[in-house]
Enzyme design. Structure first.
Site, PDB file in Angstrom:
ATOM      1  N   LYS A   1      -0.201   3.115  18.708  1.00 52.31           N
ATOM      2  CA  LYS A   1       0.452   2.146  19.579  1.00 52.31           C
ATOM      3  C   LYS A   1       1.982   2.503  19.260  1.00 52.31           C
ATOM      4  O   LYS A   1       2.350   2.898  18.224  1.00 52.31           O
ATOM      5  CB  LYS A   1       0.238   0.740  19.130  1.00 52.31           C
ATOM      6  CG  LYS A   1       0.351   0.418  17.804  1.00 52.31           C
ATOM      7  CD  LYS A   1       1.849   0.221  17.289  1.00 52.31           C
ATOM      8  CE  LYS A   1       1.924   0.398  15.588  1.00 52.31           C
ATOM      9  NZ  LYS A   1       3.491   0.300  15.247  1.00 52.31           N
TER      10      LYS A   1
ATOM     11  N   ARG B   1       2.312  19.621   5.689  1.00 51.79           N
ATOM     12  CA  ARG B   1       1.305  18.732   6.201  1.00 51.79           C
ATOM     13  C   ARG B   1       0.193  19.601   6.819  1.00 51.79           C
ATOM     14  O   ARG B   1      -0.896  19.123   6.685  1.00 51.79           O
ATOM     15  CB  ARG B   1       1.845  17.895   7.388  1.00 51.79           C
ATOM     16  CG  ARG B   1       3.005  16.952   6.871  1.00 51.79           C
ATOM     17  CD  ARG B   1       3.563  16.119   8.087  1.00 51.79           C
ATOM     18  NE  ARG B   1       4.330  15.179   7.557  1.00 51.79           N
ATOM     19  CZ  ARG B   1       5.210  14.320   8.303  1.00 51.79           C
ATOM     20  NH1 ARG B   1       4.813  14.437   9.864  1.00 51.79           N
ATOM     21  NH2 ARG B   1       5.960  13.602   7.951  1.00 51.79           N
TER      22      ARG B   1
END
Length: 373
Positions: free
Chosen positions: A106, A49
């Site tokens: 969220k 990543r």
């Protein structure tokens, strides 16, 4: 971006914690596309990543740990937390204590009490704290909001909202973990969006009823949940979230005393971001074809030609970070506040209680009042 005298101002430097789905597909591209923001550093301990971040955002720094990011707090202007849910609260607290404004994907926290505590800490330190509720900028939600503002539906009586998928086999990972510490399950994943949208449209809820099931073999967390809300203003919201829906229902059905609006299909922005498309690259961002428009009418089903097509407003995820940039520059209110996130979490907690105990939960009056502040 220029100041009031026309002098170019340096971009605000953003540190992004996490480069999984949320970080790489949503946050990093939207940050990079926002005038006045620059993606400075990405935190991920995953070497693959790190290489991905460097390739997708030339010039970005990568570090292995959040501590390495916080050690450079004086070089940054904003921290974005897009790491697993269980890390949201401790990382947000550390960032705020380091003097940095924070955006959190969220759900902001596991409980309303945790969200309120973070909001208080941010207020005490005079720092921005916002929840990334990007679905407020979905094309269909913006269209529903406009229909309500225009009075096209008359007095709304019932609001139906679905976020359904057909994933008969669990994918695994922390989002589907049964460990409560992971804050997984579809209620907190998709329900965070659905509840936030309902509260944004119709105000605080006074009662909550829910049904929640673990339906797939081998699944550990809830994967099929329904919530019924009664809002303080009288509107009833019915919200479905599922990974086991073999036939998908309408994304929205909004029924008023004058007309109703029905819309199928999902906003195209997530799919575009996953495909590598970016806002501002010449495409009509967030637009959808006429064949996908919802229909407005009364007395007939839209599936048999009833009603008239309503042009869907373009979706606008870039508006979230544009508003964050403006709030950081001016000290104004962020596009989604931590206390709004706490109000949604209060409903999610009530839904868990309702499903577990088989009863309707009545939210305390002080909770309802707190949700309106």
């Amino acid at each position: 971006m220029d100041d009031v005298f026309g002098t170019p101002r340096p971009p605000l430097r953003v540190g992004l914690v996490g480069y999984g789905l949320a970080g790489s597909v949503f946050h990093a591209p939207l940050i990079a596309a926002t005038d006045g923001l620059v993606l400075d550093t990405v935190v991920t301990g995953n070497a693959e990543r790190q290489r991905q971040a460097a390739a997708e955002h030339p010039g970005v720094r990568t570090v292995d740990t959040p501590d390495a990011l916080f050690a450079r707090a004086d070089e940054l202007d904003l921290i974005v937390i897009a790491s697993p849910n269980r890390t949201h609260v401790p990382l947000a607290r550390a960032a705020l204590e380091a003097g940095l404004p924070v955006v959190i994907d969220k759900p902001l926290a596991a409980t309303a009490a945790e969200a309120q505590a973070l909001a208080t800490l941010a207020d005490t330190r005079g720092l921005l704290l916002s929840a990334f509720q990007n679905r407020r900028w979905d094309n269909d939600f913006l269209t529903v909001r406009k229909l309500l503002a225009d009075g096209t539906l008359g007095e709304v009586q019932r609001f139906e909202s679905r976020f359904e998928r057909w994933r008969p086999r669990p994918k695994g990972g922390w989002r589907e973990s049964g460990d409560p510490a992971e804050i997984g399950g579809i209620l907190y994943d998709l329900g965070s969006h659905l509840v936030d949208q309902a509260l944004a449209l119709f105000g605080p809820a006074v009662t909550v009823y829910a049904e929640s099931d673990v339906r797939r073999r081998g699944a550990e967390a809830d994967d099929d949940t329904f919530i019924a809300l009664t809002h303080a203003g009288g509107v009833r919201s019915h919200l479905w979230m599922s990974a086991t829906a073999a036939q998908l229902g309408p994304r929205f059905r909004v029924l008023g005393d004058t007309a109703g609006y029905v819309k199928y299909g999902l906003d195209p922005q997530e799919a575009a971001l996953r495909e590598g498309l970016r806002p501002g690259n010449g495409t009509a961002w967030g637009a959808e074809p006429e064949s996908a428009w919802g229909r407005l009418g009364a007395g007939e089903s839209p599936l048999t030609g009833g009603g008239e097509p309503v042009a869907t407003l373009p979706g606008d995820y870039p508006a979230y970070y544009a508003a964050i940039e403006a709030a950081l520059r001016t000290g104004g209110r962020p596009p989604v506040t931590a206390r709004e996130a706490a109000a949604a979490l209060r409903v999610l907690e009530a839904a868990k209680t309702s499903a577990a105990e088989g009863r309707t939960v009545h939210l305390a009056e002080d909770d309802v009042l707190a949700a309106t502040r």
